[in-house]
Motif scaffolding. Structure first.
Motif, mmCIF file in Angstrom:
data_model
loop_
_atom_site.group_PDB
_atom_site.id
_atom_site.type_symbol
_atom_site.label_atom_id
_atom_site.label_comp_id
_atom_site.label_asym_id
_atom_site.label_seq_id
_atom_site.Cartn_x
_atom_site.Cartn_y
_atom_site.Cartn_z
ATOM 1 N N ALA A 1 0.830 -1.202 0.000
ATOM 2 C CA ALA A 1 0.000 0.000 0.000
ATOM 3 C C ALA A 1 0.862 1.248 0.000
ATOM 4 O O ALA A 1 2.020 1.224 0.422
ATOM 5 N N LEU A 2 0.265 2.325 -0.501
ATOM 6 C CA LEU A 2 0.938 3.622 -0.586
ATOM 7 C C LEU A 2 0.039 4.671 0.058
ATOM 8 O O LEU A 2 -1.152 4.744 -0.243
ATOM 9 N N THR B 1 1.362 5.661 -10.843
ATOM 10 C CA THR B 1 2.502 4.814 -10.491
ATOM 11 C C THR B 1 2.043 3.698 -9.549
ATOM 12 O O THR B 1 2.398 2.526 -9.735
ATOM 13 N N ALA B 2 1.247 4.069 -8.571
ATOM 14 C CA ALA B 2 0.752 3.082 -7.603
ATOM 15 C C ALA B 2 -0.074 2.010 -8.312
ATOM 16 O O ALA B 2 -0.017 0.822 -7.972
ATOM 17 N N LYS B 3 -0.813 2.431 -9.314
ATOM 18 C CA LYS B 3 -1.664 1.488 -10.043
ATOM 19 C C LYS B 3 -0.807 0.454 -10.786
ATOM 20 O O LYS B 3 -1.134 -0.737 -10.797
ATOM 21 N N HIS C 1 1.852 -0.690 -9.875
ATOM 22 C CA HIS C 1 2.364 -1.640 -8.872
ATOM 23 C C HIS C 1 1.225 -2.321 -8.104
ATOM 24 O O HIS C 1 1.480 -3.001 -7.113
ATOM 25 N N ARG C 2 0.003 -2.088 -8.533
ATOM 26 C CA ARG C 2 -1.188 -2.705 -7.927
ATOM 27 C C ARG C 2 -1.273 -2.493 -6.402
ATOM 28 O O ARG C 2 -1.508 -3.433 -5.644
ATOM 29 N N LEU C 3 -1.077 -1.256 -5.979
ATOM 30 C CA LEU C 3 -1.084 -0.981 -4.544
ATOM 31 C C LEU C 3 -2.436 -0.451 -4.074
ATOM 32 O O LEU C 3 -3.166 0.187 -4.829
ATOM 33 N N ILE C 4 -2.728 -0.728 -2.829
ATOM 34 C CA ILE C 4 -3.827 -0.052 -2.149
ATOM 35 C C ILE C 4 -3.380 1.392 -1.929
ATOM 36 O O ILE C 4 -2.233 1.632 -1.536
ATOM 37 N N THR C 5 -4.258 2.362 -2.198
ATOM 38 C CA THR C 5 -3.845 3.763 -2.076
ATOM 39 C C THR C 5 -4.675 4.497 -1.019
ATOM 40 O O THR C 5 -5.891 4.340 -0.941
ATOM 41 N N ILE C 6 -3.977 5.266 -0.228
ATOM 42 C CA ILE C 6 -4.608 5.989 0.887
ATOM 43 C C ILE C 6 -4.243 7.464 0.780
ATOM 44 O O ILE C 6 -3.071 7.814 0.784
ATOM 45 N N ARG D 1 -11.949 8.232 -10.625
ATOM 46 C CA ARG D 1 -11.076 8.487 -11.780
ATOM 47 C C ARG D 1 -9.617 8.194 -11.433
ATOM 48 O O ARG D 1 -8.871 7.637 -12.231
ATOM 49 N N PHE D 2 -9.195 8.575 -10.219
ATOM 50 C CA PHE D 2 -7.806 8.335 -9.801
ATOM 51 C C PHE D 2 -7.632 6.949 -9.156
ATOM 52 O O PHE D 2 -6.542 6.599 -8.728
ATOM 53 N N GLU D 3 -8.716 6.199 -9.037
ATOM 54 C CA GLU D 3 -8.694 4.861 -8.416
ATOM 55 C C GLU D 3 -8.067 4.867 -7.021
ATOM 56 O O GLU D 3 -7.087 4.179 -6.745
ATOM 57 N N ILE D 4 -8.677 5.664 -6.154
ATOM 58 C CA ILE D 4 -8.202 5.792 -4.769
ATOM 59 C C ILE D 4 -9.000 4.819 -3.894
ATOM 60 O O ILE D 4 -10.209 4.702 -4.035
#
Ligand SMILES: *Cc1c(COP(=O)(O)O)cnc(C)c1O
Length: 348
Positions: free
Chosen positions: A101-102, A123-125, A127-132, A148-151
């Motif tokens: 996660a990021l 960038t996080a996407k 790397h397939r990360l959970i984003t916070i 849109r930002f996939e948060i």
């Protein structure tokens, strides 16, 4: 006093849904935004989980500490407080380590810094990360769109750019985000910090501990924003901030953020010049010293919420001028006001 009923609550939920830019029902946090942020840290963190946490100011630092309290392995990716992170630095850190996660603060009001959210999230996407994201200071000033930002986790409040109350706040949680909490054996239950408790009773009506007066004020704010539109609120802050930066530079002062692209539209931070006369800060609240340890390093111009527009910018220019020993009628001060006006009406 009239209770805050189910209908009012549903109106508040639909307003929050629109503000966050999501089609997933967000959680209404029965308290200040910081409650939702701490709750997020407490519910996602667990031994064995790995986080990359961007630190460009005090709120980011605090979030990393909360994650560590939950037992997770946290790598802080830090900058000086006078600069923001770059997408490239995030990419490099993600290449170097293994993360699930990021987390980052989009806009740090204390430093006036705005992290490049869209770029970081792309960038996080990859790397397939959970984003916070902590977007409490961003919403209404620096655009953010949850879907849109996939948060996965998006914390927002109304008390900064939206000019509303601080006693209720919003937390967008994606389905994937909720799953990340559900799969955490240490996720909190029977607690005001429990996201699962909140999400499971969400359609039954308002949380029992929702502050009624604050919720009413939040609804009033929603009505006001629907009239102006969120894009309108953002534009108002963008124009004000652009004018303010123009005025600051024309006065001969330096922006606190090293790069102008790193400046938020919420407020403007200025490098505090040697010999600045603090008396000018009395009897007004638009220009203040920096918070805590930054008090003697920077000045904060809080042109947000109801306090936007050219009149505010002029006032701030005059206050700063006084602090550096210039009269309102001095040539440089007049030039600074003109520069601000020009920037205000310039199309970006
Ligand atoms: C203001 C702010 C908060 C805290 O919001 P409260 O509702 O006052 O607790 C959190 N994060 C950031 C980035 C903020 O600017």
């Amino acid at each position: 006093m009239e209770a805050f009923g189910k209908d009012s609550f549903e109106r508040l939920v639909s307003c929050a849904t629109a503000l966050l830019g999501t089609s997933t029902r967000p959680l209404i946090i029965p308290g200040e935004a910081i409650l939702g942020i701490e709750a997020t840290a407490r519910n996602v963190s667990a031994p064995g989980r790995t986080f990359l946490n961007v630190v460009t100011g005090p709120y980011g630092k605090l979030f990393g500490e909360w994650l560590r309290m939950g037992g997770a392995a946290v790598t802080d990716l830090c900058t000086g407080y006078d600069e923001v992170i770059t997408g490239r630095a995030v990419e490099e850190a993600l290449e170097e380590g293994e993360f699930q996660a990021l987390s980052f603060v989009q806009t740090e009001a204390i430093t006036g810094g705005k992290n490049p959210a869209e770029e970081i999230l792309k960038t996080a996407k990859r790397h397939r990360l959970i984003t916070i994201l902590d977007s409490v200071s961003a919403i209404g000033a620096d655009p953010v769109f949850m879907d849109r930002f996939e948060i996965d986790f998006l914390a927002a409040g109304m008390q900064k750019a939206l000019g509303g109350p601080n006693g209720v706040s919003f937390l967008g949680v994606s389905e994937r985000g909720l799953q990340f909490v559900r799969s955490n054996p240490g996720a909190v239950r029977n607690s005001v910090l429990s996201l699962l408790d909140l999400s499971e009773r969400e359609t039954e009506g308002p949380p029992e501990n929702l502050p009624t007066l604050e919720a009413r004020a939040a609804l009033d704010t929603c009505v006001r924003i629907e009239e102006e539109t969120l894009a309108g609120v953002c534009k108002r802050h963008a124009k004000t901030a652009r004018a303010m930066r123009g005025g600051v530079k024309a006065l001969g002062l330096s922006l606190w953020q090293r790069e102008e692209t790193g400046c938020t539209n919420l407020n403007t931070t200025v490098r505090r010049p040697q010999g600045f006369l603090p008396d000018c800060l009395r009897a007004q609240s638009l220009v203040t010293e920096g918070n805590g340890s930054l008090a003697k390093s920077l000045l904060r111009i809080n042109h947000y919420g109801e306090q936007t527009g050219l009149a505010c910018v002029r006032q701030a220019v005059w206050t700063l001028a006084e602090g550096i020993g210039l009269e309102k009628g001095a040539a440089r001060v007049k030039e600074a006001v003109l520069a601000a006006e020009e920037a205000f009406f310039q199309e970006p």
